[in-house]
Write a protein that holds these residues in place. Structure first.
Motif, PDB file in Angstrom:
ATOM      1  N   TRP A 225     -23.151 -10.430 -19.325  1.00 29.58           N
ATOM      2  CA  TRP A 225     -21.880 -11.057 -19.681  1.00 29.58           C
ATOM      3  C   TRP A 225     -20.792 -10.762 -18.653  1.00 29.58           C
ATOM      4  N   ARG A 226     -20.875  -9.619 -17.981  1.00 32.31           N
ATOM      5  CA  ARG A 226     -19.798  -9.185 -17.089  1.00 32.31           C
ATOM      6  C   ARG A 226     -19.445 -10.222 -16.016  1.00 32.31           C
ATOM      7  N   PRO A 227     -20.383 -10.758 -15.250  1.00 27.19           N
ATOM      8  CA  PRO A 227     -19.996 -11.736 -14.218  1.00 27.19           C
ATOM      9  C   PRO A 227     -19.442 -13.029 -14.816  1.00 27.19           C
ATOM     10  N   LEU A 228     -19.911 -13.395 -15.986  1.00 24.30           N
ATOM     11  CA  LEU A 228     -19.387 -14.601 -16.636  1.00 24.30           C
ATOM     12  C   LEU A 228     -17.957 -14.362 -17.121  1.00 24.30           C
ATOM     13  N   LYS A 229     -17.711 -13.178 -17.651  1.00 27.43           N
ATOM     14  CA  LYS A 229     -16.357 -12.835 -18.079  1.00 27.43           C
ATOM     15  C   LYS A 229     -15.398 -12.859 -16.892  1.00 27.43           C
ATOM     16  N   GLU A 230     -15.840 -12.328 -15.776  1.00 26.56           N
ATOM     17  CA  GLU A 230     -15.005 -12.338 -14.571  1.00 26.56           C
ATOM     18  C   GLU A 230     -14.771 -13.761 -14.075  1.00 26.56           C
ATOM     19  N   TYR A 244     -13.954 -26.180  -7.709  1.00 33.42           N
ATOM     20  CA  TYR A 244     -13.701 -25.367  -8.908  1.00 33.42           C
ATOM     21  C   TYR A 244     -14.363 -25.984 -10.131  1.00 33.42           C
ATOM     22  N   ARG A 245     -14.340 -27.297 -10.228  1.00 33.55           N
ATOM     23  CA  ARG A 245     -15.004 -27.955 -11.362  1.00 33.55           C
ATOM     24  C   ARG A 245     -16.503 -27.657 -11.349  1.00 33.55           C
ATOM     25  N   ASP A 246     -17.093 -27.683 -10.172  1.00 33.63           N
ATOM     26  CA  ASP A 246     -18.514 -27.366 -10.055  1.00 33.63           C
ATOM     27  C   ASP A 246     -18.778 -25.906 -10.432  1.00 33.63           C
ATOM     28  N   PHE A 247     -17.882 -25.030 -10.001  1.00 32.21           N
ATOM     29  CA  PHE A 247     -17.993 -23.599 -10.331  1.00 32.21           C
ATOM     30  C   PHE A 247     -17.953 -23.390 -11.838  1.00 32.21           C
ATOM     31  N   MET A 248     -17.033 -24.069 -12.527  1.00 33.96           N
ATOM     32  CA  MET A 248     -16.900 -23.916 -13.979  1.00 33.96           C
ATOM     33  C   MET A 248     -18.075 -24.549 -14.710  1.00 33.96           C
ATOM     34  N   ASP A 249     -18.586 -25.656 -14.208  1.00 29.88           N
ATOM     35  CA  ASP A 249     -19.758 -26.292 -14.829  1.00 29.88           C
ATOM     36  C   ASP A 249     -20.953 -25.334 -14.802  1.00 29.88           C
ATOM     37  N   LYS A 250     -21.143 -24.681 -13.665  1.00 34.44           N
ATOM     38  CA  LYS A 250     -22.254 -23.730 -13.544  1.00 34.44           C
ATOM     39  C   LYS A 250     -22.032 -22.518 -14.448  1.00 34.44           C
ATOM     40  N   THR A 251     -20.779 -22.072 -14.546  1.00 33.44           N
ATOM     41  CA  THR A 251     -20.462 -20.927 -15.406  1.00 33.44           C
ATOM     42  C   THR A 251     -20.738 -21.257 -16.868  1.00 33.44           C
TER      43      THR A 251
END
Length: 267
Positions: A225-230, A244-251
């Motif tokens: 969970w830690r990297p996702l929380k960050e 950023y949209r791509d980053f959030m989609d992957k997250t």
């Protein structure tokens, strides 16, 4: 060479799993620790009716809330209580009413054990497998004078010890008070008021608590969970950008996968 004393933490007879349902009641130290559990996605209810400093008020909160946790943590702050003269009842908050309306007194060891034992019984009545952790807040109360504060803590420590001995397997003791006062004996571990533990001290206590109480699965969940929380806490310079949209989609995809792996997990 060893330059500090280490506090021994007894291993409990149970473990805390990932995203457990938990209840935190007690002093502002309970707020600090409970907030960290919420950040790590435990289903934690933290002081639902405000900070409660004494065992009687902890009982009042347990009675008022409908929570039926698998694990509850009581943090004892003081044995001082305020009694409303008109009714003879212990109040949880004086609500800024005049001092003359109240009488202050100190609970005995047996009274503290009695209130805490009743709180445990209420929780057991709601959930048979509940486990209770009791701890004493390391925060000193300057308004009593430091000798008076130590006397109050002594009563709470003796009460906590008696409660654990009377309810083996059901109640365990976590030595937050001893960790701050015996391991972290330096003012750099205190906040600006020199009374409350610093964020660093709270983080250290969290690490020791998690090592003692968390199951291997809970530790794995927190690591995942830690990297996702960050990632969720990241504040981009260009939130409208395609990157950023791509980053959030992957997250969010990874979060979806995590929720399948841990059914009790929820944002």
């Amino acid at each position: 060479m060893e330059f500090r004393t280490r506090v021994k933490i007894d291993r409990p007879e149970f473990e805390i799993g990932p995203c457990e349902e938990m209840l935190f009641v007690g002093s502002c130290f309970a707020d600090n620790i409970g907030r960290r559990f919420k950040e790590e996605k435990f289903r934690a209810t933290v002081n639902p009716f405000g900070v409660m400093y004494n065992p009687a008020s902890i009982l009042h909160t347990v009675e008022r809330t409908e929570a039926a946790p698998r694990v509850a943590l009581f943090t004892l702050g003081t044995n001082h209580v305020y009694i409303l003269n008109e009714t003879g009842e212990i109040v949880d908050n004086c609500a800024k009413r005049p001092q003359r309306l109240f009488t202050e007194r100190e609970l005995t060891i047996d009274e503290c054990v009695g209130y805490l034992g009743r709180a445990v019984d209420v929780l057991v009545g709601r959930r048979q497998d509940v486990r209770v952790i009791v701890t004493v807040s390391p925060i000193r109360y300057a308004k009593y004078g430091f000798h008076g504060s130590q006397l109050s803590k002594a009563v709470l420590l003796l009460a906590a010890d008696k409660l654990v001995r009377e309810r083996p397997g059901r109640v365990s003791y976590f030595p937050a008070y001893e960790i701050v006062n015996d391991e972290l004996r330096d003012y750099r571990f205190y906040a600006k008021d020199m009374l409350h533990p610093s964020e660093q001290a709270v983080e250290y206590i969290w690490e020791l608590f998690s090592e003692a109480y968390f199951s291997p699965e809970a530790k794995r969940f927190i690591a995942e969970w830690r990297p996702l929380k960050e990632a969720l806490g990241h504040r981009p310079l260009h939130p409208e950008s395609a990157e950023y949209r791509d980053f959030m989609d992957k997250t969010m995809l990874k979060i979806s996968e995590l929720s399948k792996k841990y059914p009790n997990f929820a944002l």
